[in-house]
Write an enzyme that holds these catalytic residues in place. Sequence first.
Site, PDB file in Angstrom:
ATOM      1  N   HIS A 145      43.984  40.798  43.552  1.00 10.68           N
ATOM      2  CA  HIS A 145      42.688  40.163  43.776  1.00 10.68           C
ATOM      3  C   HIS A 145      42.373  40.185  45.272  1.00 10.68           C
ATOM      4  CE1 HIS A 145      41.796  39.027  39.780  1.00 10.68           C
ATOM      5  NE2 HIS A 145      42.740  38.117  39.656  1.00 10.68           N
ATOM      6  N   LYS A 575      34.633  27.293  38.582  1.00 12.22           N
ATOM      7  CA  LYS A 575      33.351  27.653  39.208  1.00 12.22           C
ATOM      8  C   LYS A 575      32.188  27.216  38.333  1.00 12.22           C
ATOM      9  CE  LYS A 575      32.008  32.036  39.640  1.00 12.22           C
ATOM     10  NZ  LYS A 575      30.587  32.178  39.243  1.00 12.22           N
TER      11      LYS A 575
END
Length: 917
Positions: A145, A575
């Site tokens: 990532h 999120k």
Amino acid sequence: MQMNEVKDELLSSDIRQLGRLLGDAIRNHLGDPAFERIEHVRQLAIRFRRDNDEAARAQLSDALQALSQEETTQLTRAFSYFSLLANIAEDQHHIRRTRAHLIAGSPPRQGSLSHAVGNVFDAGKADALETFFEDAFVSPVFTAHPTEVQRKSIQNCQMAIARLLSERDRVQMTPEEAEQNEEALGRGIVTLWQTRLLRTSKLSVMDEVANGLSFYDHTILRELPKLYSSLETMLAQRDARWEDAELPNFMKVGSWIGGDRDGNPFVTADILRSTLQTQADKVLDFYLGELRKLASQLSLAQILNACSEPLRALAERSADASPHRVDEPYRRALHGIHARLDATRVVLSGKGKQADGVQPYAAAAELLADLDVVQHSLVSNGLRALARGRLRQLRRAVKVFGFSLAPLDLRQNSDVHERVVGELFAGAQPGLVYLDLDEEQRISLLLAELESPRLLTSPYAQYSEETTSELDIFRAVRQAHVKYGKESVPNCIISKAASVSDLLEVALLLKEVGLLRQDSREVDVNIIPLFETIDDLRAGPAIMARAFGLPFYRDLLTSRADQQEVMLGYSDSNKDGGFLTSGWELYKAEIELVTVFKQYQIKLRLFHGRGGSVGRGGGPSYEAILAQPAGAVQGQIRLTEQGEVITAKYANPEVGRRNLEVLVAATIQSTLLPQAQLQPKASAGAGHLAAMEELSGTALNAYRDLVYGTDGFEQYFWESTVIAEIAALNIGSRPASRKKSTSIEDLRAIPWVLSWAQCRLMLPGWFGFGSAVQAYLAAHPTDGADVLRGMYTDWPFFTSLLSNMDMVLAKSDIAIAGKYAELVKDKALRDAIFTRIRTEYAATLDALKLITGQEELQQANPLMQRSIRNRFPYIDPLNHVQVELLKRFREGKQDAAARTGIHLSINGIAAGLRNSG
């Protein structure tokens, strides 16, 4: 001096020495004026952080603003490198403390294997261990990532310095040796200082593959087999039944790197093939090296010691014609094994050499069978001790790693599968618009096609680039199964899974390439839904129940040992709904999944998509596993390890071994000792659950109102953080957003969290909690506080939640965050939003202290307090520098030096905070 200070004196000494050597390198390279300038800033930062001296803050701000671009870059590099050195010192001190604990014969520490095994035996559940290991599966999964900002070259420098520090702890040195060690440390730090921190080009997927595999060199290939041996010995010492027993392969380290296509167009069928070939070459090269070492050690002459007939036959088949080894059957046998393995390497990775007449191994099981011949011969001839050394570790490595090294997962977004299936149906049945069908119509159509022997694909049809790419990668998986074995690519993960049709679409694509056989209803890979958003987590259990009710899907699970894996997304749920609601909805989803799976008699394996930061589900693994609801572990667990966390956990072999042990210990405890599973006490459980539901509802509203319901918040986020600059960094192969937009909905969770960490606000790790507690106390004025304190004391899910939030708040700094807020051009927007954030921050601090009873953050964690005390005086100036650089850059001073300075500051802050993304 207090006890903790005495214990930490060696750490302070290491940090001082490394800092002094770095200072020498800076002085020699940049000169005395530069060194004095950097040292002046360091002293001001320490004074402000230690004494909360506002005069020092003002002087620090003035000093930083007065720096030229070149001077700013020099200071940023210096403080960034110090953070790297502080990380090394802390890791080595942790190892030092652990070793001292073991040498002193102190009771096993919580989280260790010996502690977990001891608890099981003490609880009278030793008999359950055998059943546990037969069915257990523990697997950390490495992912790539864009938060791993360190270059591989920097990591190599750090490891060299760490080895020198470790050498001083383990070896009693003469004065001359100590001097040589000091000189070598100095050289290592000079090399580090002269090594470029930033990449000059963007990483490719194969670069990420190479970076991920480097941790196998350092740690996994050697430490994982040692863990098995250590556990076997530990069990044998407690119970004679375990004498000479060999544990099943219950632990493997998996990977997504090279198979994760979600939002990454650069992962193709060719990349998948190259990844598997590279993995095979890595593990075969390791085996070959171990065989050479083993042959050098087993110089046993036949005249002095007998050997078994199978061993003699193995030696006779060897092409080793050396007259010097004619009476050394073990060496000759190992030479023959080496030759066959070399031939295997040619076939699987294209490297090595194949001698005439030498047959490669068809599978790892054949190699293991030959090594077993060597092992049995040694044991049967009274040489058990020799069989328990390098040979034991090599045999275990072959069992665990095979010829493919790491199980590689595929992952793709459900939207892509939907489009591909739609195109295939349109080609086979003109006029059929799959995307226009409702869910029940899709399920009916997909099941009918899965039952049919025909294929939708045609060699004469022209498909879109997307469809061609998806079919190619599934075909590459089938080829991999033939070449490396089915364990090479065992899983297919569906991102954004939101329906039963999402599962059946993948099943249909697998059928198209022969990975699912309609007649026998067998499937060669696990179909794994990933439930990510709050809504998807809530719907997940019902989706699985509907799937289990379909006879065809149920038959597929029969071919997979009646087991279904479900992945839970921590990052995107956070999120989507904020820290508190994400944690609660994940917990509830697990409870409901356990119930559904029990009803349908399907074995559940949960795959936790955790990141490094608390905003992405991070935090201590041991506590996180133990805090799972009852029945959620059942001896099996997978969890992601990503980016910077892989480096922090596995770059150092001893630290890596400790982290692997922690996962196993927590899984043992959680499965076999349910009383340690940290559920709400029965007497208060219902009240705790109701209180948590109430808290979550308020927190969700507060979070979503700010992030998704406030006009201008998107602009505030992009202007008050380094998100735009992070998106431009060469730190990963995939884009920062799933689409070409600036919307928060499209932004990946990783850069979302990293951006808030950089500005020291850490908003995804706490926002909404203060409002939730205030509302709860207002609604329950009589007993609200007592209920919340009881939850913290009695319910480890809540304890773990608050502990992680405590750590995030300790790493936050609202004053520094305010400096970033000043980057927002619209003053009215800036004042309105930052005022809300600052108010919520204060409310969250008050709520945390009220519930936990602590007077300061991390009061119960002196190790973290020490870490903050050591490193924050070096992170704070980097934040001030970053703000100044962003101002200049956004005002038009966008030369290469300014861009480099910003990227250096991002690197340095991430290194200092460690778990920032």
